[in-house]
Design a protein around this motif. Structure first.
Motif, PDB file in Angstrom:
ATOM      1  N   UNK A 355      11.143  -5.664 -10.572  1.00 42.33           N
ATOM      2  CA  UNK A 355      10.549  -5.274  -9.293  1.00 42.33           C
ATOM      3  C   UNK A 355      10.103  -3.824  -9.434  1.00 42.33           C
ATOM      4  N   UNK A 356       8.816  -3.573  -9.229  1.00 39.82           N
ATOM      5  CA  UNK A 356       8.251  -2.246  -9.438  1.00 39.82           C
ATOM      6  C   UNK A 356       7.695  -1.694  -8.140  1.00 39.82           C
ATOM      7  N   UNK A 357       7.936  -0.410  -7.913  1.00 37.12           N
ATOM      8  CA  UNK A 357       7.356   0.323  -6.797  1.00 37.12           C
ATOM      9  C   UNK A 357       6.462   1.398  -7.398  1.00 37.12           C
ATOM     10  N   UNK A 358       5.165   1.217  -7.227  1.00 41.15           N
ATOM     11  CA  UNK A 358       4.177   2.011  -7.936  1.00 41.15           C
ATOM     12  C   UNK A 358       3.322   2.810  -6.970  1.00 41.15           C
ATOM     13  N   UNK A 359       2.951   4.010  -7.406  1.00 39.74           N
ATOM     14  CA  UNK A 359       2.028   4.830  -6.650  1.00 39.74           C
ATOM     15  C   UNK A 359       0.597   4.488  -7.015  1.00 39.74           C
ATOM     16  N   UNK A 360      -0.272   5.471  -6.925  1.00 35.88           N
ATOM     17  CA  UNK A 360      -1.678   5.256  -7.245  1.00 35.88           C
ATOM     18  C   UNK A 360      -1.827   5.017  -8.741  1.00 35.88           C
ATOM     19  N   UNK A 361      -2.558   3.970  -9.100  1.00 36.49           N
ATOM     20  CA  UNK A 361      -2.753   3.590 -10.501  1.00 36.49           C
ATOM     21  C   UNK A 361      -4.214   3.729 -10.878  1.00 36.49           C
ATOM     22  N   UNK A 362      -4.439   4.344 -12.043  1.00 32.46           N
ATOM     23  CA  UNK A 362      -5.788   4.275 -12.604  1.00 32.46           C
ATOM     24  C   UNK A 362      -5.853   3.065 -13.529  1.00 32.46           C
ATOM     25  N   UNK A 363      -6.988   2.854 -14.128  1.00 33.92           N
ATOM     26  CA  UNK A 363      -7.168   1.642 -14.948  1.00 33.92           C
ATOM     27  C   UNK A 363      -6.241   1.642 -16.149  1.00 33.92           C
ATOM     28  N   UNK A 364      -6.026   2.811 -16.756  1.00 30.89           N
ATOM     29  CA  UNK A 364      -5.160   2.880 -17.938  1.00 30.89           C
ATOM     30  C   UNK A 364      -3.720   2.523 -17.598  1.00 30.89           C
ATOM     31  N   UNK A 382       5.024  -3.681  -5.922  1.00 28.05           N
ATOM     32  CA  UNK A 382       4.608  -3.150  -4.629  1.00 28.05           C
ATOM     33  C   UNK A 382       3.819  -1.879  -4.915  1.00 28.05           C
ATOM     34  N   UNK A 383       2.511  -1.979  -4.724  1.00 28.20           N
ATOM     35  CA  UNK A 383       1.597  -0.893  -5.083  1.00 28.20           C
ATOM     36  C   UNK A 383       1.114  -0.218  -3.804  1.00 28.20           C
ATOM     37  N   UNK A 384       1.371   1.076  -3.684  1.00 28.52           N
ATOM     38  CA  UNK A 384       0.973   1.800  -2.482  1.00 28.52           C
ATOM     39  C   UNK A 384      -0.532   2.019  -2.465  1.00 28.52           C
ATOM     40  N   UNK A 385      -1.133   1.699  -1.353  1.00 29.33           N
ATOM     41  CA  UNK A 385      -2.559   1.904  -1.168  1.00 29.33           C
ATOM     42  C   UNK A 385      -2.795   3.365  -0.796  1.00 29.33           C
ATOM     43  N   UNK A 386      -3.360   4.177  -1.691  1.00 24.27           N
ATOM     44  CA  UNK A 386      -3.474   5.616  -1.407  1.00 24.27           C
ATOM     45  C   UNK A 386      -4.367   5.922  -0.213  1.00 24.27           C
ATOM     46  N   UNK A 387      -5.368   5.080   0.046  1.00 24.37           N
ATOM     47  CA  UNK A 387      -6.290   5.363   1.151  1.00 24.37           C
ATOM     48  C   UNK A 387      -5.587   5.340   2.494  1.00 24.37           C
ATOM     49  N   UNK A 388      -4.683   4.395   2.699  1.00 24.26           N
ATOM     50  CA  UNK A 388      -4.023   4.278   4.001  1.00 24.26           C
ATOM     51  C   UNK A 388      -2.950   5.330   4.200  1.00 24.26           C
ATOM     52  N   UNK A 418       1.684  -6.856  -4.459  1.00 25.10           N
ATOM     53  CA  UNK A 418       1.539  -6.695  -3.013  1.00 25.10           C
ATOM     54  C   UNK A 418       1.122  -5.265  -2.728  1.00 25.10           C
ATOM     55  N   UNK A 419       0.060  -5.098  -1.952  1.00 26.17           N
ATOM     56  CA  UNK A 419      -0.375  -3.774  -1.543  1.00 26.17           C
ATOM     57  C   UNK A 419       0.464  -3.269  -0.377  1.00 26.17           C
ATOM     58  N   UNK A 420       0.870  -2.012  -0.456  1.00 21.06           N
ATOM     59  CA  UNK A 420       1.729  -1.416   0.574  1.00 21.06           C
ATOM     60  C   UNK A 420       0.890  -0.439   1.385  1.00 21.06           C
ATOM     61  N   UNK A 421       0.687  -0.760   2.649  1.00 17.12           N
ATOM     62  CA  UNK A 421      -0.054   0.109   3.531  1.00 17.12           C
ATOM     63  C   UNK A 421       0.905   0.959   4.365  1.00 17.12           C
ATOM     64  N   UNK A 422       0.374   1.987   4.951  1.00 17.31           N
ATOM     65  CA  UNK A 422       1.186   2.889   5.752  1.00 17.31           C
ATOM     66  C   UNK A 422       1.747   2.154   6.974  1.00 17.31           C
ATOM     67  N   UNK A 423       3.047   2.312   7.190  1.00 16.41           N
ATOM     68  CA  UNK A 423       3.691   1.705   8.341  1.00 16.41           C
ATOM     69  C   UNK A 423       4.235   0.311   8.106  1.00 16.41           C
ATOM     70  N   UNK A 424       3.992  -0.272   6.927  1.00 12.40           N
ATOM     71  CA  UNK A 424       4.486  -1.626   6.660  1.00 12.40           C
ATOM     72  C   UNK A 424       5.985  -1.594   6.407  1.00 12.40           C
ATOM     73  N   UNK A 425       6.707  -2.569   6.963  1.00 17.19           N
ATOM     74  CA  UNK A 425       8.153  -2.644   6.763  1.00 17.19           C
ATOM     75  C   UNK A 425       8.464  -3.360   5.457  1.00 17.19           C
ATOM     76  N   UNK A 426       9.568  -2.957   4.839  1.00 14.01           N
ATOM     77  CA  UNK A 426       9.954  -3.569   3.570  1.00 14.01           C
ATOM     78  C   UNK A 426      10.328  -5.029   3.755  1.00 14.01           C
ATOM     79  N   UNK A 427      10.873  -5.391   4.899  1.00 14.38           N
ATOM     80  CA  UNK A 427      11.234  -6.786   5.152  1.00 14.38           C
ATOM     81  C   UNK A 427      10.003  -7.680   5.124  1.00 14.38           C
ATOM     82  N   UNK A 428       8.923  -7.247   5.782  1.00 16.93           N
ATOM     83  CA  UNK A 428       7.707  -8.046   5.793  1.00 16.93           C
ATOM     84  C   UNK A 428       7.054  -8.074   4.415  1.00 16.93           C
ATOM     85  N   UNK A 429       7.090  -6.959   3.695  1.00 21.27           N
ATOM     86  CA  UNK A 429       6.532  -6.938   2.343  1.00 21.27           C
ATOM     87  C   UNK A 429       7.294  -7.879   1.421  1.00 21.27           C
TER      88      UNK A 429
END
Length: 448
Positions: A355-364, A382-388, A418-429
């Motif tokens: 299970x991985x919790x990742x920030x902003x990723x580039x292609x590499x 769970x990849x955080x969407x930097x825009x949100x 799974x993309x993680x947007x601002x305000x999303x709860x971990x239970x729903x993710x």
């Protein structure tokens, strides 16, 4: 509880310490008295000189009496609890004991706390009789993770006229640990596994034959049919075949701590959300009986962790959870820019569920993460969407083409991304990850 500390009035310091303790009132009286005495000599006024001497001597007498007052006070501190989630309150209990034969005067009790925990608590204690005890308490609260020192405890002793004030410090400290918030997660089947043991798990030991058997000493109650006679003759004591033991299901939680992968700071930042999510998954998997391991992008794990991680069994599970939470309480951004070190660690063996919790990723870096899937029985990202996370809620949503492309790359490699947007709860993710995994499994069956 901190060990009692004692102060001794009159054994330390000197006259300078007493004079330094003069309050504004005491300094004013001293200055007015000296000025009155000088004026009395100039003007030849004996009455004014007597008044000046009284004004000047009074604060000095108060300082001397206060300084030479001898009584001993023992203090202790107790935290309830010593480990608290971010945003929750802890109560600090202070206890003062007068262990001398003399009653104390008016005392002001003050405890030093970091500013993030709130204002510095102060208490005024009335006269404490010989052998008496006073107990007070205050609350602390922090929205930020960390380990915060409490102390030293300070006592301020003052005279009845308020002319002098002396401070004595205790030597003991306590530490309040503020751990990440943990959200309860629903039990779902990730990677086709529902419990700590079961189908699809590797066996740590197998009775493959006489040469491969690993015997152990005989214990009362062992079946005599499992006696291994060759080892018994070799060691000179009764030896039995070790039973086949299933290896506990493993789960590795990868936390991306790269400073460049997150923007913003504070309790509601993207990085804090990732740390809280990792804490929630670690506790959840421990409760389900998994052996869990925390891994960061630097390739480091929790000190004291075994080869298979922390086992989730009984009291050991609670101790493991506490150690993991203590580690996450102080974890911070790393200076690294890539995830290759974590990949090298994962490449060494089968990690079970990843299970991985990742920030902003580039292609590499997305390519590196995609390769991690090969060494795991199941993989959820769970990849955080930097825009949100950097955009204000009132702004118009911007298209996240790059973010969606990274999710697509991971899904093609076998990840449940799974993309993680601002305000999303971990239970729903967590539920969303289960739905996506179930959908991918259904598509795979249809393809067959």
């Amino acid at each position: 509880m901190s060990a009692p500390a004692e102060t001794d009035r009159g054994e330390t310091g000197g006259i300078r310490t007493a004079l330094a303790g003069l309050t504004t009132r005491g300094r004013s009286f001293l200055a007015a008295g000296i000025a009155a005495v000088i004026c009395a000599y100039i003007l030849g006024q004996a009455d004014l000189r007597r008044v000046g001497l009284l004004l000047a001597v009074l604060p000095l007498i108060c300082a001397a009496v206060l300084y030479r007052t001898r009584y001993r006070v023992a203090g202790s501190r107790r935290l309830s609890p010593a480990r608290v989630p971010a945003g929750s309150e802890a109560r600090v209990h202070l206890r003062m004991d007068n262990v001398s034969r003399l009653p104390t005067g008016l005392l002001m009790l003050q405890d030093r706390v970091p500013y993030v925990l709130g204002p510095r608590p102060r208490f005024v204690l009335d006269r404490v009789e010989p052998g008496g005890r006073r107990e007070v308490s205050y609350r602390v609260r922090s929205d930020l993770r960390g380990r915060y020192p409490l102390g030293p405890l300070q006592l301020r002793l003052t005279d009845p006229f308020g002319m002098c004030e002396l401070t004595r410090s205790f030597s003991t400290f306590d530490t309040l640990t503020v751990v990440p918030r943990v959200e309860p997660l629903p039990p779902i089947r990730l990677g086709g596994e529902a419990k700590g043991y079961g189908d699809g798990r590797q066996r740590s030991l197998a009775l493959a034959g006489e040469d491969d058997v690993i015997p152990r000493g005989y214990r009362h109650g062992d079946d005599l049919r499992r006696v291994h006679w060759r080892s018994t003759a070799r060691y000179g004591e009764l030896m039995v075949r070790r039973e086949e033991q299933p290896q506990r299901a493993r789960c590795t939680v990868l936390l991306d701590t790269r400073g460049g992968a997150y923007e913003g700071a504070g309790p509601d930042s993207a990085f804090e959300r990732a740390v809280s999510g990792a804490a929630s998954v670690l506790v959840h998997m421990l409760e389900r009986g998994y052996s869990v391991r925390l891994l960061t992008d630097t390739g480091s794990s929790v000190p004291g962790e075994g080869a298979d991680g922390f086992a989730g069994v009984g009291q050991e599970s609670a101790e493991a959870a506490g150690l993991l939470m203590d580690t996450l309480a102080v974890i911070d951004h790393s200076d690294g820019t890539g995830l290759s070190r974590a990949y090298d660690v994962l490449r060494g063996g089968n990690e079970g569920l990843l299970v991985a919790f990742l920030g902003d990723l580039d292609e590499e870096q997305a390519t590196v993460v995609a390769k991690m899937r090969r060494r795991s029985g199941g993989a959820v990202a769970f990849v955080l969407d930097p825009d949100t996370w950097v955009r204000e809620p009132t702004d118009v949503p911007a298209p996240g083409d790059a973010h969606e492309e990274r999710l697509r790359m991971l899904r093609e490699a076998g990840w449940t991304a799974v993309g993680v947007e601002r305000g999303a709860s971990m239970t729903e993710l967590w539920r969303q990850a289960d739905r996506e995994r179930t959908g991918l499994a259904a598509l795979g069956q249809e393809a067959r």
